[in-house]
Design an enzyme around this catalytic site. Structure first.
Site, short mmCIF file in Angstrom:
data_model
loop_
_atom_site.label_atom_id
_atom_site.label_comp_id
_atom_site.label_asym_id
_atom_site.label_seq_id
_atom_site.Cartn_x
_atom_site.Cartn_y
_atom_site.Cartn_z
N ASP A 1 34.52 3.95 78.42
CA ASP A 1 35.70 3.18 78.13
C ASP A 1 36.35 2.54 79.25
OD1 ASP A 1 36.68 5.49 79.46
OD2 ASP A 1 37.94 6.32 77.66
N ARG B 1 22.36 19.39 52.32
CA ARG B 1 23.87 19.54 53.11
C ARG B 1 24.35 18.26 53.75
NH1 ARG B 1 22.58 25.40 55.89
NH2 ARG B 1 23.39 26.63 53.96
N ARG C 1 37.77 10.42 73.50
CA ARG C 1 38.87 10.25 73.20
C ARG C 1 39.68 9.17 72.57
NH1 ARG C 1 41.16 14.39 77.32
NH2 ARG C 1 40.01 13.51 79.23
N HIS D 1 30.44 19.57 75.17
CA HIS D 1 29.92 19.57 76.53
C HIS D 1 28.30 19.20 76.59
CE1 HIS D 1 33.91 20.84 77.03
NE2 HIS D 1 34.16 20.07 78.19
N ASP E 1 32.25 8.62 78.05
CA ASP E 1 33.04 7.61 77.15
C ASP E 1 32.74 5.99 77.13
OD1 ASP E 1 34.07 10.24 76.55
OD2 ASP E 1 36.09 9.52 76.79
N ARG F 1 39.85 17.85 87.53
CA ARG F 1 40.79 16.93 86.90
C ARG F 1 42.24 17.11 87.55
NH1 ARG F 1 38.86 14.31 82.62
NH2 ARG F 1 37.23 15.45 81.39
N ASP G 1 38.78 6.88 84.11
CA ASP G 1 39.97 6.00 84.24
C ASP G 1 40.96 6.93 85.21
OD1 ASP G 1 39.90 7.86 82.22
OD2 ASP G 1 41.41 6.95 80.91
N THR H 1 31.76 7.66 83.25
CA THR H 1 32.30 8.67 82.18
C THR H 1 31.33 8.43 80.86
OG1 THR H 1 33.94 8.41 80.39
CG2 THR H 1 33.91 6.44 81.67
N GLY I 1 35.44 14.48 84.30
CA GLY I 1 34.47 14.91 83.57
C GLY I 1 33.09 14.80 84.30
O1 F6P Z 1 36.55 11.96 80.07
C1 F6P Z 1 35.27 12.38 79.54
C2 F6P Z 1 35.33 13.56 78.30
O2 F6P Z 1 34.16 13.94 78.18
C3 F6P Z 1 36.10 13.10 77.18
O3 F6P Z 1 35.35 12.43 76.17
C4 F6P Z 1 36.43 14.47 76.71
O4 F6P Z 1 37.58 14.29 75.61
C5 F6P Z 1 36.82 15.19 77.76
O5 F6P Z 1 36.33 14.66 78.93
C6 F6P Z 1 36.60 16.61 77.88
O6 F6P Z 1 37.27 17.21 78.99
P1 F6P Z 1 37.16 18.44 79.60
O7 F6P Z 1 35.54 19.08 80.08
O8 F6P Z 1 38.00 18.62 80.85
O9 F6P Z 1 37.59 19.42 78.51
#
Ligand code: F6P
Length: 369
Positions: free
Chosen positions: A149, A182, A191, A292, A147, A91, A123, A145, A13
């Site tokens: 992670d 609301r 993820r 995104h 994330d 990817r 990763d 990333t 990503g």
């Molecule tokens: O790996 C980073 C990430 O942004 C995750 O948080 C998310 O699940 C994934 O990529 C979304 O990927 P794509 O842009 O391929 O839908």
């Protein structure tokens, strides 16, 4: 002296912070004073679209952009101001068991005369880098990333800029949420790890934060919301990571697709939760998926600096010929760790010390001694 050729690519990503890292790898590698002092001579080839570019390694020609882009200081001069990655990304998994193309990558690294490959990734990308290093390639990883992670580093490029997006977008939702009384359930990426939801929720002052590391109870969420209303809340902001789920359920997926690294396309938990809350409490609940947007936009100051430092650190490793490692930032210092300590592992929120399982929120005690 023969110039050493370095290939550089970004995989997985995209996010803010990759372009600053690219700029600083190129600037540092081609810096004349450093080259004199170190007795090194480099040439940097950008590889487009991640590992895909090394599978095809197509040369540029009439009407063909080509996969290889020689980079110089002038090309990258302004790159640190921009989000995404100017090299492009994909990817692509060259070691996909269903379609193993690693032999092509190895042959292309050889025919391009690459002394080393610098891979900017999370990763998956760094997992491939590790396998290539086991296959004899000189590789250096740079962590990125949103994330956050990856193990072995306290920072991965893109995270802080993504937190800013979450915080600013929630600030915007607050005014409309308050006007209409609301509930807004905001879905962040993440993820397996809840860092984005947790730290984004903390930055934005969310009422409830739900993370993949702790399976929540919908009843408890409803209880907390109703309790809040009894004590005067006019509206609520809930933040939920895309990988979070209620106890007994599996992750919410958008469709059945599985990518070449074996990942499902997650999404839908915020919509589900908003529906459940509205039907159980009678309060109006809406969902917003930040998706995104979190990966977009210009890098914030922190990602520009960290991209710079990681880029410089990668060239430090290159000069020392210290391969098979990922540059990292740990306990306030720049260092490097073996890729084998990163590949296939995740850094997750420690529920015991970093999450409040009663309030579904961040911790309320920080100093431990
Ligand atoms: O790996 C980073 C990430 O942004 C995750 O948080 C998310 O699940 C994934 O990529 C979304 O990927 P794509 O842009 O391929 O839908």
């Amino acid at each position: 002296m023969r110039k050493s050729r370095i290939g550089i690519l970004s995989g997985g990503g995209d996010c803010a912070g990759i372009n600053p890292a690219l700029k600083w790898v190129v600037k540092t590698a081609l810096d004349e004073r450093l080259q004199r002092e170190r007795g090194t001579q480099y040439e940097v080839l950008g590889i487009r679209d991640g590992w895909k570019g090394l599978i095809s390694a197509q040369a540029a020609g009439p009407g063909v952009q080509g996969d290889i882009w020689p980079l110089n200081q002038e090309t990258v001069r302004t790159w640190d101001r921009y989000g995404g990655t100017f090299l492009g990304t994909s990817r692509t998994n060259p070691y996909d068991p269903g379609n193993d193309q690693s032999a092509k990558v190895l042959a292309n690294i050889d025919s391009l005369g690459l002394e080393a490959v610098i891979a900017i990734g999370g990763d998956d990308t760094l997992g491939v880098a590790h396998k290539l290093s086991q296959d004899g390639v000189n590789v250096i990883g740079i962590p990125k990333t949103i994330d956050k992670d990856l193990p072995g580093t306290d920072y991965t490029l893109g995270f802080e800029t993504a937190l800013n997006v979450i915080t600013e977008d929630i600030d915007k939702l607050r005014t409309t949420a308050g006007s209409h009384q609301r509930i807004f359930v905001v879905e962040t990426m993440g993820r397996h790890a809840g860092w984005l939801a947790l730290e984004g929720g903390e930055s934005a002052g969310a009422f409830i934060i739900l993370i993949p590391e702790y399976n929540f109870s919908v009843e408890r969420v409803n209880e907390l919301v109703l309790e809040g209303r009894r004590t005067g809340d006019r509206y609520d902001i809930l933040v939920v990571a895309e990988g979070a789920k209620p106890a007994g359920s599996s992750e919410f997926v958008k469709d059945e697709r599985i990518d070449s690294f074996g990942h499902r396309n997650l999404g839908g938990i915020a919509e589900y939760l908003a529906r459940e809350i509205q039907s159980a409490t009678g309060l109006e609940a809406r969902s917003t998926v930040l998706s995104h947007l979190q990966r977009g936009g210009a890098p914030g100051a922190y990602d520009r600096r960290m991209g710079r430092y990681f880029g410089i650190a990668a060239v430090d490793l290159m000069a020392r010929r210290d391969f098979g490692k990922m540059v990292s930032f740990r306990h306030g210092e720049f260092t490097a760790i073996p890729l084998e300590e990163v590949a296939g592992k995740l850094s997750l929120v420690d529920v015991e010390t970093q999450y409040d399982t009663e309030r579904y929120n961040g911790r309320r005690s920080i100093v431990s001694t």
